[in-house]
Design an enzyme around this catalytic site. Structure first.
Site, PDB file in Angstrom:
ATOM      1  CG  ASP A  39      -2.048   1.008   1.097  1.00 26.62           C
ATOM      2  OD1 ASP A  39      -3.202   0.579   0.937  1.00 26.62           O
ATOM      3  OD2 ASP A  39      -1.780   2.236   1.147  1.00 26.62           O
ATOM      4  CB  ILE A  40       0.763   4.264  -2.137  1.00 25.96           C
ATOM      5  CG1 ILE A  40       1.850   5.157  -2.708  1.00 25.96           C
ATOM      6  CG2 ILE A  40      -0.479   5.052  -1.796  1.00 25.96           C
ATOM      7  CD1 ILE A  40       1.513   5.711  -4.087  1.00 25.96           C
ATOM      8  CB  VAL A 106      -9.292   1.812  -5.206  1.00 25.23           C
ATOM      9  CG1 VAL A 106      -8.897   1.322  -6.598  1.00 25.23           C
ATOM     10  CG2 VAL A 106      -8.296   2.866  -4.717  1.00 25.23           C
ATOM     11  CG  HIS A 110      -8.673  -2.746  -2.478  1.00 27.50           C
ATOM     12  ND1 HIS A 110      -9.610  -2.133  -3.282  1.00 27.50           N
ATOM     13  CD2 HIS A 110      -8.580  -1.981  -1.367  1.00 27.50           C
ATOM     14  CE1 HIS A 110     -10.059  -1.045  -2.682  1.00 27.50           C
ATOM     15  NE2 HIS A 110      -9.460  -0.936  -1.505  1.00 27.50           N
TER      16      HIS A 110
HETATM   17  P1  AMP Z   1      -9.830   1.552   0.286  1.00 25.21           P
HETATM   18  O1  AMP Z   1     -10.156   2.761   1.108  1.00 25.21           O
HETATM   19  O2  AMP Z   1     -10.160   0.272   0.991  1.00 25.21           O
HETATM   20  O3  AMP Z   1     -10.433   1.653  -1.106  1.00 25.21           O
HETATM   21  O4  AMP Z   1      -8.253   1.519   0.148  1.00 25.21           O
HETATM   22  C1  AMP Z   1      -7.557   2.007  -0.950  1.00 25.21           C
HETATM   23  C2  AMP Z   1      -6.092   1.872  -0.606  1.00 25.21           C
HETATM   24  O5  AMP Z   1      -5.344   2.003  -1.809  1.00 25.21           O
HETATM   25  C3  AMP Z   1      -5.571   2.927   0.369  1.00 25.21           C
HETATM   26  O6  AMP Z   1      -5.018   2.252   1.507  1.00 25.21           O
HETATM   27  C4  AMP Z   1      -4.502   3.652  -0.448  1.00 25.21           C
HETATM   28  O7  AMP Z   1      -3.388   4.056   0.325  1.00 25.21           O
HETATM   29  C5  AMP Z   1      -4.140   2.618  -1.491  1.00 25.21           C
HETATM   30  N1  AMP Z   1      -3.594   3.133  -2.732  1.00 25.21           N
HETATM   31  C6  AMP Z   1      -4.111   4.093  -3.533  1.00 25.21           C
HETATM   32  N2  AMP Z   1      -3.352   4.263  -4.624  1.00 25.21           N
HETATM   33  C7  AMP Z   1      -2.337   3.376  -4.532  1.00 25.21           C
HETATM   34  C8  AMP Z   1      -1.227   3.047  -5.359  1.00 25.21           C
HETATM   35  N3  AMP Z   1      -0.989   3.688  -6.517  1.00 25.21           N
HETATM   36  N4  AMP Z   1      -0.379   2.074  -4.954  1.00 25.21           N
HETATM   37  C9  AMP Z   1      -0.595   1.425  -3.783  1.00 25.21           C
HETATM   38  N5  AMP Z   1      -1.641   1.680  -2.967  1.00 25.21           N
HETATM   39  C10 AMP Z   1      -2.497   2.648  -3.325  1.00 25.21           C
END
Ligand code: AMP
Length: 125
Positions: A39-40, A106, A110
């Site tokens: 995770d970023i 997103v 996930h």
């Molecule tokens: P959610 O709120 O469950 O949809 O989580 C989305 C997750 O995606 C968050 O923890 C973000 O930090 C992570 N995220 C968003 N963009 C990226 C990316 N490019 N690479 C890795 N993680 C990401």
């Protein structure tokens, strides 16, 4: 912003772009069914996202429409990553946000895999 996970799959979402190789990621595992990457914005010492390769918006979409092979492959990948990261003995947490109330951001399914420290009780404020 949370997404409406009842909408059709949007192939411009960031995880779709990661799957197509258009955006870099820190991959920890990949197979026919799943991709796992860091995770970023990590919320724990180990914070990995595991996503299915198929185009599914949410847990609801995936559990309703994915094939048995996709479901088995994805679930096995999550377990494999946890084992590979050495998280079985110390323990870990899985989380899948689905839809507005969960604050899913997103719109590609996930599973968050958290570990690397005592995570404490799960608190919903
Ligand atoms: P959610 O709120 O469950 O949809 O989580 C989305 C997750 O995606 C968050 O923890 C973000 O930090 C992570 N995220 C968003 N963009 C990226 C990316 N490019 N690479 C890795 N993680 C990401």
């Amino acid at each position: 912003m949370p997404v409406d996970a009842t909408l059709p799959y949007d192939d411009q979402n960031i995880f779709a772009k990661i799957l197509r190789g258009e955006i870099p990621n820190r991959t920890v595992y990949e197979d026919e069914w799943a991709l796992a990457f860091h995770d970023i914005n990590p919320q724990a010492p180990i914070h990995i996202l595991v996503i299915p390769k198929g185009a599914y918006v949410s847990w609801d979409d995936f559990s309703a429409k994915a094939s048995e092979a996709e479901i088995a492959g994805f679930i096995r990948a999550v377990g494999h990553v946890a084992r590979e990261q050495g998280l079985v003995a110390p323990g870990y947490r899985l989380l899948a946000n689905a839809g507005i109330n969960s604050h899913q951001e997103v719109p590609h399914l996930h599973v968050h895999l958290f570990g690397g420290k005592a995570l404490g009780p799960m608190l919903l404020r």
